[in-house]
Design a protein around this motif. Sequence first.
Motif, PDB file in Angstrom:
ATOM      1  N   TRP A 169     -26.909  19.778  34.297  1.00  0.00           N
ATOM      2  CA  TRP A 169     -26.164  19.346  35.476  1.00  0.00           C
ATOM      3  C   TRP A 169     -26.662  20.084  36.722  1.00  0.00           C
ATOM      4  N   GLU A 170     -26.787  19.350  37.796  1.00  0.00           N
ATOM      5  CA  GLU A 170     -27.265  19.922  39.059  1.00  0.00           C
ATOM      6  C   GLU A 170     -26.428  21.124  39.489  1.00  0.00           C
ATOM      7  N   ALA A 171     -25.116  21.018  39.387  1.00  0.00           N
ATOM      8  CA  ALA A 171     -24.252  22.094  39.864  1.00  0.00           C
ATOM      9  C   ALA A 171     -24.455  23.379  39.071  1.00  0.00           C
ATOM     10  N   LEU A 172     -24.791  23.272  37.788  1.00  0.00           N
ATOM     11  CA  LEU A 172     -25.056  24.477  37.002  1.00  0.00           C
ATOM     12  C   LEU A 172     -26.264  25.222  37.559  1.00  0.00           C
ATOM     13  N   VAL A 173     -27.298  24.477  37.932  1.00  0.00           N
ATOM     14  CA  VAL A 173     -28.488  25.090  38.510  1.00  0.00           C
ATOM     15  C   VAL A 173     -28.149  25.704  39.868  1.00  0.00           C
ATOM     16  N   MET A 174     -27.451  24.965  40.710  1.00  0.00           N
ATOM     17  CA  MET A 174     -27.054  25.473  42.029  1.00  0.00           C
ATOM     18  C   MET A 174     -26.269  26.776  41.903  1.00  0.00           C
ATOM     19  N   ALA A 175     -25.371  26.820  40.925  1.00  0.00           N
ATOM     20  CA  ALA A 175     -24.514  27.993  40.754  1.00  0.00           C
ATOM     21  C   ALA A 175     -25.301  29.191  40.236  1.00  0.00           C
ATOM     22  N   LYS A 176     -26.098  28.982  39.209  1.00  0.00           N
ATOM     23  CA  LYS A 176     -26.786  30.095  38.562  1.00  0.00           C
ATOM     24  C   LYS A 176     -27.887  30.690  39.429  1.00  0.00           C
ATOM     25  N   GLY A 212     -15.614  33.312  48.508  1.00  0.00           N
ATOM     26  CA  GLY A 212     -16.305  32.915  47.289  1.00  0.00           C
ATOM     27  C   GLY A 212     -17.270  31.770  47.485  1.00  0.00           C
ATOM     28  N   PRO A 213     -17.999  31.417  46.420  1.00  0.00           N
ATOM     29  CA  PRO A 213     -19.008  30.352  46.492  1.00  0.00           C
ATOM     30  C   PRO A 213     -18.381  28.990  46.752  1.00  0.00           C
ATOM     31  N   ALA A 214     -19.216  28.063  47.192  1.00  0.00           N
ATOM     32  CA  ALA A 214     -18.736  26.720  47.535  1.00  0.00           C
ATOM     33  C   ALA A 214     -19.560  25.661  46.808  1.00  0.00           C
ATOM     34  N   TYR A 215     -18.870  24.618  46.385  1.00  0.00           N
ATOM     35  CA  TYR A 215     -19.545  23.491  45.743  1.00  0.00           C
ATOM     36  C   TYR A 215     -20.445  22.782  46.755  1.00  0.00           C
ATOM     37  N   VAL A 216     -21.641  22.389  46.304  1.00  0.00           N
ATOM     38  CA  VAL A 216     -22.632  21.735  47.155  1.00  0.00           C
ATOM     39  C   VAL A 216     -22.795  20.289  46.695  1.00  0.00           C
ATOM     40  N   THR A 217     -22.664  19.357  47.620  1.00  0.00           N
ATOM     41  CA  THR A 217     -22.672  17.933  47.273  1.00  0.00           C
ATOM     42  C   THR A 217     -24.067  17.342  47.182  1.00  0.00           C
ATOM     43  N   THR A 218     -24.917  17.610  48.167  1.00  0.00           N
ATOM     44  CA  THR A 218     -26.253  17.014  48.183  1.00  0.00           C
ATOM     45  C   THR A 218     -27.066  17.519  46.996  1.00  0.00           C
ATOM     46  N   LEU A 219     -27.777  16.626  46.336  1.00  0.00           N
ATOM     47  CA  LEU A 219     -28.485  16.954  45.096  1.00  0.00           C
ATOM     48  C   LEU A 219     -29.925  17.370  45.398  1.00  0.00           C
ATOM     49  N   LEU A 226     -22.111  15.343  54.828  1.00  0.00           N
ATOM     50  CA  LEU A 226     -21.937  15.203  53.386  1.00  0.00           C
ATOM     51  C   LEU A 226     -21.627  16.545  52.754  1.00  0.00           C
ATOM     52  N   ASP A 227     -22.421  17.548  53.059  1.00  0.00           N
ATOM     53  CA  ASP A 227     -22.195  18.855  52.455  1.00  0.00           C
ATOM     54  C   ASP A 227     -20.928  19.525  52.975  1.00  0.00           C
ATOM     55  N   SER A 228     -20.561  19.256  54.232  1.00  0.00           N
ATOM     56  CA  SER A 228     -19.382  19.909  54.814  1.00  0.00           C
ATOM     57  C   SER A 228     -18.114  19.092  54.629  1.00  0.00           C
ATOM     58  N   HIS A 229     -18.208  18.031  53.811  1.00  0.00           N
ATOM     59  CA  HIS A 229     -17.012  17.228  53.503  1.00  0.00           C
ATOM     60  C   HIS A 229     -16.447  16.576  54.765  1.00  0.00           C
ATOM     61  N   GLY A 230     -17.337  16.076  55.630  1.00  0.00           N
ATOM     62  CA  GLY A 230     -16.893  15.365  56.831  1.00  0.00           C
ATOM     63  C   GLY A 230     -16.140  16.228  57.807  1.00  0.00           C
ATOM     64  N   VAL A 247     -28.128  26.228  56.309  1.00  0.00           N
ATOM     65  CA  VAL A 247     -28.392  27.288  55.337  1.00  0.00           C
ATOM     66  C   VAL A 247     -29.840  27.165  54.850  1.00  0.00           C
ATOM     67  N   LEU A 248     -30.596  28.259  54.933  1.00  0.00           N
ATOM     68  CA  LEU A 248     -32.028  28.204  54.662  1.00  0.00           C
ATOM     69  C   LEU A 248     -32.365  27.734  53.252  1.00  0.00           C
ATOM     70  N   ALA A 249     -31.552  28.099  52.293  1.00  0.00           N
ATOM     71  CA  ALA A 249     -31.907  27.830  50.896  1.00  0.00           C
ATOM     72  C   ALA A 249     -32.113  26.352  50.620  1.00  0.00           C
ATOM     73  N   VAL A 250     -31.298  25.508  51.233  1.00  0.00           N
ATOM     74  CA  VAL A 250     -31.360  24.064  50.980  1.00  0.00           C
ATOM     75  C   VAL A 250     -31.097  23.325  52.277  1.00  0.00           C
ATOM     76  N   GLN A 251     -32.112  22.650  52.773  1.00  0.00           N
ATOM     77  CA  GLN A 251     -31.960  21.934  54.038  1.00  0.00           C
ATOM     78  C   GLN A 251     -33.060  20.891  54.170  1.00  0.00           C
ATOM     79  N   CYS A 252     -33.090  20.247  55.316  1.00  0.00           N
ATOM     80  CA  CYS A 252     -33.948  19.068  55.484  1.00  0.00           C
ATOM     81  C   CYS A 252     -35.437  19.384  55.475  1.00  0.00           C
ATOM     82  N   ASP A 253     -35.829  20.586  55.882  1.00  0.00           N
ATOM     83  CA  ASP A 253     -37.248  20.934  55.851  1.00  0.00           C
ATOM     84  C   ASP A 253     -37.806  20.797  54.439  1.00  0.00           C
TER      85      ASP A 253
END
Length: 803
Positions: free
Chosen positions: A120-127, A142-149, A538-542, A566-572
Amino acid sequence: MVDFSTTLAGAYATQFLADCGADVVMVEPAAGNPLRQQPGWPGLLRGKRSVALDLRDTGDREEVDRLLERADVAVMTVRPAIAGRYGLVAADISARHPHLVVASITGWGSRGPWRDYKGWEALVMAKVGVMHEKQGLTRRPGPAYVTTLYASWGAAHAAVQGILASLIERDCTGRGQVVESNLVTGLGAMDPWNWFHEMILDRYPDAFQPAAEPYDQDARPVGYLVFPLLAAPTKDAHWLQFAQVSPKLMHAWMSELDLLEELKKPKWQDFPMLPTPELRTEWWDMMLERVQARTLDDWQAALDANPDLSAELFRTPEASLEHPQTVFEGRAVELMDPKLGPVRQPSTLIHVDGKPVTDLRAAPLRGEHRIEELDWHESEHGLPDSANDGDFGLPLRGVTIVEMGSMYAGPYGATILTDLGARVIKIEPLDGDNIRGMLAYPEAGGAKVLQGKESCAIDITTAEGRDLVYALIKNADVVLNCSRGKSAERAKVDEDTLKSINPDLIVLSTSGYGLDGPFAHRAAYAPSIGAASGLSLLDSHGAAHAPKDLDDLHRTAAALFAGGTVLAVQCDGIAALGVASALMVGIYAKSRGVELSGMATTMLGSVQQALISHNLSYAGKGDMPDADPEFYGLNALYRLYRAADGWIFLAAPLPMEWTVFTEAMSLYCAVGADPRFATPALRVTNDAALAAELAAAFATRDKADWEKDLAARDVGCVAVAERSSGIVLQGDDCFEAGYSVESHSPVFDQHRRLAPLHHFSRSLTKADGGCTLGQHTRAIMREIGLDDEAIDRLEADRIIACG
């Protein structure tokens, strides 16, 4: 191609290849591919064909084998732990069909301690730490759920590149092979420079301060990027994302806001690195107030009048297809589905001569096609006498790419191909690519994007400098041109000019918005494209609502910043993976005698492709699952929970997983025997109660214990990393799992870098380090016939710079 994939990563890969003209046949069970349950399935499955076969049936498995005998490529997404149940062990298929390229896309790869974890994508994002880095999305700690895959996109395009590289290799040897990609390294490709920032902090803990989080827990600015990357509402409550990151753009920004005189006051002498929360908030509020003083129409007029101002309206994914540049380029199309009617969706990621690379076709019905009707001939993949089972070497050896670009979104696409053996000559200005100076430690900002490249510093604004580039072009195979608008044409390095020198050249143009149109002249940065494409919302829940008060305005701005900046995951990163795939398409097409002229990708178009599950529109379309208001996750069985010493992410959402999960939890809670949760429908109805029961149980033990015990029962659960993904991925655990590798650079000596995104059973990859400015200029000048005296003269005249 035969497509067995049932995950978004596989669908992305085969959709891209179908868009480029591949004949993709999906193998679907009687119940249909699970991807058909997603609202975005008409886009994900478009252009493909469908045959109905049951992989658990012996007769159907024989039909599949006959299909594979006539195919070139097979794509699968089943994890190693269960591949054997369906006859989808990649190595076995490759052994039975040695001509076949077998692509395996999994969550964790086929090696290392997590190979059998649920993917699952979220498992990878979390770990890996991305949920920790996205914590600004939520007001709770605490951590936040990320929607974009993001990870699925990265793994998918790594698979595309590996498939095309393997086909190029097959043309030489007659043999196919297995190519693997995974979500972990796919995710790691997204980050432009934080990896090396974290490495420097770890090496020299007393020499450099960590980059501050953009906002503190009270939503007050901490990092200076809040000012050039301001998110702010207009007078009529439309949120805009500004992007004024260079000194020139920042001066224009301050002038537009009438703050230049204010800046002269002694209290602002340290701007933008203001020393206290109070000063930072005061300046921030002045900027917000001035943006709010004008309507959206007022700001649009200001943007039209001043090319040094850059801002984008925060759009939803669906509304992004109405963006003026998208409409101008024809990057939104409408396909007629026989049951759904018109389906509006993004066009192909690659455009050729201003049009989609192929004519798009609607998604097939399940089982619409029969194997005997496929116009595939019997296998003609005879093995040449010279074929052998040994390593082939680097699949792109002998391919030379000349790169003219800066920063990350375009150039990292070429970087990826250096790992496959391509020679990439980077043409840099004499003072270097701006990305080299993005961090306090010299060269750390550009270390990742410069991996494997040769730096040739030339002033191409001079006629003599351009002549040197033209001489280089004569022996090149590919040019990557990252100029926006008409700037390449003005600089005389556009496609027509370069092909007049070398008619066999492959040219890919990539920019934020394209070469022509209402936004073509504008600079593009990840946050502005995030706003324009719908990714940030999408990521900020509108989050972009009319603020109730100043505190709400502050917190909304912080959430929108976390959505797209956030640098880790973005459009670049999303765009860079698309560039690498487009380069591979150009190289493969040329090898097959197909010329693609006017080949172009854009950041905006690539991100719209990545959001195809969210931006399609058609009558009766359902909604994609959305994060809860506190960003824990989607439901009680797919969300974050507090453990005794941190957080875990649970991923057991499928009805078939319920029994195994509740048995594993039986010592800690009795949800399996609770009548409120007896059926999938009841679990939906009583989701909040189920989450409360599980929250109480998970709080009793440490996160590592939960991961160990539940993973042993094949339940998706990982401990959430509470560190940056940049440091997690280069840690010992990830190094031993193969997600990072040792490399060497002239700046950082021996160091760890992200592993190549592709793993082949026969072909090789490499993992070089970066280069210094002009390090290879002298050697490259000698290659084009200059002697040392001429090179010295050019250096003295500031036409070139030699490192």
